[in-house]
Design an enzyme around this catalytic site. Sequence first.
Site, PDB file in Angstrom:
ATOM      1  N   LYS A 298       0.934  -1.400  -0.028  1.00 16.38           N
ATOM      2  CA  LYS A 298       0.135  -0.051  -0.009  1.00 16.38           C
ATOM      3  C   LYS A 298       0.847   1.183   0.042  1.00 16.38           C
ATOM      4  O   LYS A 298       1.851   1.229   0.717  1.00 16.38           O
ATOM      5  CB  LYS A 298      -0.825   0.049   1.226  1.00 16.38           C
ATOM      6  N   GLU A 388     -19.976  -6.553   9.317  1.00 20.77           N
ATOM      7  CA  GLU A 388     -20.952  -5.993  10.113  1.00 20.77           C
ATOM      8  C   GLU A 388     -22.038  -7.154  10.654  1.00 20.77           C
ATOM      9  O   GLU A 388     -22.333  -6.774  11.675  1.00 20.77           O
ATOM     10  CB  GLU A 388     -21.406  -4.835   9.074  1.00 20.77           C
ATOM     11  N   ARG A 416     -25.804  -3.132   6.226  1.00 17.37           N
ATOM     12  CA  ARG A 416     -25.282  -4.623   5.968  1.00 17.37           C
ATOM     13  C   ARG A 416     -25.895  -5.791   6.794  1.00 17.37           C
ATOM     14  O   ARG A 416     -26.062  -7.026   6.835  1.00 17.37           O
ATOM     15  CB  ARG A 416     -23.755  -4.998   6.004  1.00 17.37           C
TER      16      ARG A 416
END
Length: 651
Positions: A298, A388, A416
């Site tokens: 990243k 979630e 969700r």
Amino acid sequence: MRIIVPNQVQMLITPGKLLAQINSPKDLKKLDQVQLVQVCEELRQFIVDNVSVYGGHFGASLGVVELTVALHYVFNTPHDQLVWDVGHQAYGHKILTGRKEVFHTNRVYKGISGFPKRKESEYDTFGVGHSSTSVSAALGMAVASKYQGLNEKQHIAVIGDGALTGGMAFEGLNHAGVSDTNLLIILNDNCMSIDPNVGALKDYLTDITTSRTYNRLKDDVWKMLGKLSTFGKNAQEIVSKVENGIKSTLLSQSNLFESLNLRYFGPVDGHDVDHLVAILNDLKAIKGPKILHCVTVKGKGYGPAEKGNATTWHAPGTFDKITGEIYKKVHVEPQAPKYQDVFGHTLVELARQNEKIVGITPAMPSGSSMNIMMKEMPERAFDVGIAEQHAVTFSAGLATQGLIPYCNIYSSFMQRAYDQVIHDVCIQNLPVNFCLDRAGFAGADGPTHHGAYDIAYFRCIPNMIVAAPMNEQELRNLMFTAQLPRTEQAFSIRYPRGQGVMPNWRTPFEKIEIGKGRMIRDGEDVAILSFGHIGNYAVEACQVLNKKGISVAHFDLRFAKPLDEALLHEVFTRFSKVITLEDGCIVGGIGSAVLEFMVDNQYTARVKRLGIPDRIVEHGEQLELHQECGMDPAGIVVAVQKLLEVPVNQR
Ligand SMILES: Cc1ncc(C[n+]2csc(CCOP(=O)(O)OP(=O)(O)O)c2C)c(N)n1
């Protein structure tokens, strides 16, 4: 799509020599493969130049520069379908697919979206923003192509190791393994979610990346695959021989993806563009569902991001690209804190006094400030990954054993876990506390992230308390109240992104009576009933109206459920004109609750409901979006004047 470039934003950034000529992947394909390294360099630079000046997501796009270039070089996009998971890493994709000239409007009001979006470009095959959807979406496309006899069409899902922790990704993999479709899943493994990735899967991916036995075997496979081009038509046969050769050995037994019937290739260096082009060309010839494991970094190629804190560089805001210094606003006056920080610190304060308190976040330790508790009380705060649904049911499990869970989920991500809230928490009447961050307009992230629906979707569930603080003190007091002994009812507290209004916010805790609102100011001509932080706009509007000789009463409802019925009886007895104000959808929100109360109690009044209208509101600064929807202070002033039928001044 027509993109309106805001006047104040100038195009200051010039692309490099090769990138300047690329207006679509067709232009990219005209280049020699040896030129791709330079294209990557220029693309990376263009992203750095833009994000350093205009802000946005950063580290993730830098990490997939080579992948992006290789994918568009090898595949026939947009005929071949490329699906990005989450989509915060798709800046390079946007720049290569015709949006270079408007890239400086990224995430700006009326500019391009920070995420792939179908109506923005034919190259954006699927709208994203929420995680872990790419495998299912690309598989749907692949099955449709198979059904339509488009056997050569390719479908590629690019999914991060973070997004792979979401259950939906596994539902997709489970189906893909038996689908016999042209589906290529690219696992972009950088060991990071926004914060460091978590869970057993992360360890597994590290294991297969570093295991010597595994990689020796994998190299043998690649040696054989390397011969593919020579064999031309017979490639298919060779692959199945390779496959048969290894099926009975370590690979199929120890590889999670192989055991799901997905051919697994890799791990490969995701920053070697030449190698990626070769591999992708090979994989194109291999039918069936398959996965390519790419190891990336990243922030790759930008020193401060690569070497620094990847979480900070996920979306750093604007920065000096030479020194890597992230710009911070300097304020002379003391500032109000962010609501998320009030949550984070208050939770720790409460947890010190009440040993039953535990914290849960699905992959948002920094975004929700749960990281404060994770640092201070690591055994009592849990990052459960981008999961979630699991976060909610896990909290329900904790509550059955007498613990007091504070499950913090952004309002839009809570969508969700709706079934889990109903089925696992509310039907069983369990005392779980939900803190919904980013409630209301999320701002530049746009409609996928707006917390528009939670008032409506929570207030219709039995055994659910729905509250919203107007300021920091109320947030603290609601959190305090939520941990007082109670054996039933879920308790939800919603608050917005960004700052509150109280620089001195560490106020002593006080219990708030559940279902009790409060009067902010009295008046005679009209009553404003607000819910949550947006009530501060009403305070401003009341001052303006007062100067115009209009006397407004303002009530902070604090609870959408249970409603303060005594307060509402008073309002409808005294006022014939009422305005409701909420940073949530008008349909089914607190305005609807007030109307239901009015009708159920045979009151009549003229009521104007202000809130998020029944359409998709795009991205922009929160205030810009509030203005667009007529719910900023000036919009409230206009609404009051219209309701009173007095002349409306120009805004
Ligand atoms: C359902 C959902 N929950 C949380 C988020 C917030 N979020 C955005 S990006 C991200 C991390 C994604 O990690 P990964 O897929 O590994 O991509 P990377 O940023 O590392 O490239 C998270 C948690 C989200 N977008 N969707």
